[in-house]
Design an enzyme around this catalytic site. Structure first.
Site, PDB file in Angstrom:
ATOM      1  N   GLU A 198       0.791  -1.233   0.000  1.00 54.49           N
ATOM      2  CA  GLU A 198       0.000   0.000   0.000  1.00 54.49           C
ATOM      3  C   GLU A 198       0.827   1.289   0.000  1.00 54.49           C
ATOM      4  O   GLU A 198       0.770   2.064   0.960  1.00 54.49           O
ATOM      5  CB  GLU A 198      -0.950   0.011   1.202  1.00 54.49           C
ATOM      6  CG  GLU A 198      -1.895  -1.174   1.243  1.00 54.49           C
ATOM      7  CD  GLU A 198      -2.983  -1.027   2.315  1.00 54.49           C
ATOM      8  OE1 GLU A 198      -2.906  -0.084   3.125  1.00 54.49           O
ATOM      9  OE2 GLU A 198      -3.926  -1.833   2.317  1.00 54.49           O
ATOM     10  N   GLU A 212      -5.299  -8.700   1.035  1.00 58.25           N
ATOM     11  CA  GLU A 212      -5.964  -8.350   2.294  1.00 58.25           C
ATOM     12  C   GLU A 212      -7.436  -8.114   2.028  1.00 58.25           C
ATOM     13  O   GLU A 212      -7.808  -7.459   1.047  1.00 58.25           O
ATOM     14  CB  GLU A 212      -5.407  -7.053   2.918  1.00 58.25           C
ATOM     15  CG  GLU A 212      -4.019  -7.168   3.474  1.00 58.25           C
ATOM     16  CD  GLU A 212      -3.545  -5.856   4.107  1.00 58.25           C
ATOM     17  OE1 GLU A 212      -4.385  -5.038   4.563  1.00 58.25           O
ATOM     18  OE2 GLU A 212      -2.331  -5.646   4.139  1.00 58.25           O
TER      19      GLU A 212
HETATM   20  C1  FCB Z   1      -4.365  -2.089   5.616  1.00 52.46           C
HETATM   21  C2  FCB Z   1      -2.979  -2.427   6.113  1.00 52.46           C
HETATM   22  C3  FCB Z   1      -2.953  -3.497   7.165  1.00 52.46           C
HETATM   23  C4  FCB Z   1      -4.112  -3.370   8.141  1.00 52.46           C
HETATM   24  C5  FCB Z   1      -5.425  -3.217   7.409  1.00 52.46           C
HETATM   25  C6  FCB Z   1      -6.626  -3.132   8.305  1.00 52.46           C
HETATM   26  O1  FCB Z   1      -4.357  -0.800   5.108  1.00 52.46           O
HETATM   27  O2  FCB Z   1      -2.166  -2.852   5.043  1.00 52.46           O
HETATM   28  O3  FCB Z   1      -1.708  -3.447   7.813  1.00 52.46           O
HETATM   29  O4  FCB Z   1      -3.875  -2.334   9.015  1.00 52.46           O
HETATM   30  O5  FCB Z   1      -5.369  -2.095   6.582  1.00 52.46           O
END
Ligand code: FCB
Length: 440
Positions: free
Chosen positions: A165, A344
């Site tokens: 990110e 994620e």
């Molecule tokens: C993302 C991050 C991860 C976590 C999630 C909830 O932005 O990559 O580390 O904090 O959000």
């Protein structure tokens, strides 16, 4: 209707170094920008830090055994730069590399594919003392760090991810100041965004050189923005938001450059130092794109609004799986990365319902189920989806929220730090075992 992902799709969980590892006396490490940030008053809501976190650094074998019990096929973790090169550049610490060596061997022995990310926000403080990501030299330091890690672990890693990110690093770390190192300057954020992309390109070169047979790519987050109304001002606001939040990184990486309409709106050319060859370096082909998706945003010209009728998580994020399906199709149609992995996806929930000593998080199960259906729909529509990694294996340090927001499939008991699978962990274990996602 239940859905079946078939055999060529993997399931697993994700974590990151600062959020779970903690420190160990046998692994000397440098400070990171998150250690410094945690020490500043008022920056982390519960005044916590990452010194112990989930103590994964000492309990990693237990965590791997737990993943195996839960039928996880892949584990996404990140490597802590301050554990490998405590001063950011220069001397490599054998003890730091040894830790990741042991972790990788433990995973392989359990038949779990290690899926490392090289940078998940814990920049060595020594580099930040020299300007951190505002300086182009930090990209060179990242390239050397990449070589150190890939040369050591490369014989056992099939897929490398450079950054997690970069949008969040630049925007929250340097523009809004919500994350470390806490700067509040658009100019800084724009410079940082470019340096992160250059660092990604340099990192890709180093991975290709040290591990020519491995696949490599980057993890990007997307929060599709929708205009609150059809009013031209709202449509324009959402459009700029999409450019800055959702196109700024994938554009250059996939060879389409920065989104021009936002470049103009933000006046970026005042500050960004694009050198000859940068855009080619950044656009070197990736094998796989990691997509992090949690929510969408609804944007109006006077600021962000969200429809109250929709369900939200503890983060205040709207639950909107349909935007995930549409996002994946949009990425495929506009950029066509060879392969996409959900790196994620998950939800912070209150976790207050307990049954038989176990957190009965039916709301999290519902979130995962609906988003898995969205991923499946994208796959059916022809998007090359390869796998799904839930955020997160266990409750952990949620950045500026400290330990107050819980995303884990596994609960971490206070004080003892004992691991206790929630109902969602058992549900997800069944999905991983069968490849089938049941309907509600
Ligand atoms: C993302 C991050 C991860 C976590 C999630 C909830 O932005 O990559 O580390 O904090 O959000």
């Amino acid at each position: 209707m239940s859905i079946d992902f078939g055999d060529d799709f993997f399931f697993g969980t994700a974590t990151s170094s600062f959020q779970i590892e903690g420190r160990s006396p046998i692994i000397p490490q440098g400070e990171s920008i998150w250690d410094s940030f945690c020490a500043l008053p008022g920056r982390v809501s519960d005044r916590s830090n990452g010194l112990i976190a989930c103590n994964h650094v000492e309990r990693y074998a237990e965590d791997v055994a737990l993943m195996k019990k839960l039928n996880m096929g892949v584990y996404r973790f990140s490597v802590a730069w301050p554990k490998v090169i405590p001063n950011g550049r220069g001397v490599v610490s054998p003890a730091g590399l040894d830790f990741y060596d042991r972790l990788v061997d433990e995973l392989l022995a359990a038949d779990i594919v290690p899926f490392p990310t090289l940078y998940h926000w814990d920049l060595p403080q020594a580099l930040d003392d020299d300007g951190g990501w505002m300086m182009r030299e930090t990209a060179e330091a990242f390239a050397d760090y990449t070589t150190a890690v890939v040369e050591r672990l490369g014989d056992r890693i099939s897929t490398w991810m450079t950054f997690n990110e970069p949008y969040v690093s630049a925007a929250l770390g340097y523009v809004t100041g919500e994350h470390a190192p806490g700067h509040r300057s658009l100019d800084a954020g724009l410079a940082v965004a470019h340096h992160l992309l250059v660092a990604h390109g340099m990192g890709m070169e180093r991975i290709r050189a040290a591990a020519p047979n491995a696949e490599a790519g980057i993890v990007l987050n997307f929060t599709p923005a929708k205009p609150a109304t059809k009013a031209p001002a709202d449509v324009a606001a959402a459009d700029i938001r999409n450019a800055w939040e959702n196109e700024w990184y994938i554009g250059p990486i996939m060879g389409k450059g920065y989104p021009e309409r936002a470049v103009e709106a933000l006046g970026w050319n005042r500050v960004i130092d694009v050198r000859d060859g940068d855009m080619e370096l950044i656009a070197a082909p990736i094998d796989v794109l990691g997509v992090n998706y949690y929510s969408r945003s609804v944007v109006s010209a006077v600021g962000q609004t969200q429809p109250l009728s929709h369900q939200r998580t503890e983060m205040g994020w709207e639950v909107h799986p349909e935007s995930m399906r549409a996002l994946l199709v949009w990425i495929h149609e506009n950029y066509a990365p060879p392969k996409i992995v959900i790196t994620e996806n998950g939800a912070a929930m209150p976790d207050t319902q307990v049954a038989g000593g176990r957190i009965n998080d039916t709301d999290r199960i519902d979130y995962l189920r609906r988003h898995l259906h969205a991923v499946h729909a994208a796959k059916e529509a022809g998007v090359p989806m390869a796998g799904y990694l839930a955020w997160s294996l266990m409750d952990n340090f949620e950045w500026a929220h400290g330990y107050t927001k819980k995303f884990g499939l596994v609960e971490i008991e206070e004080r003892t730090l004992n691991r206790k699978p929630k109902a969602s962990a058992l549900w997800f274990a069944e999905v991983a075992r069968t490849g089938v996602v049941p309907d509600a």
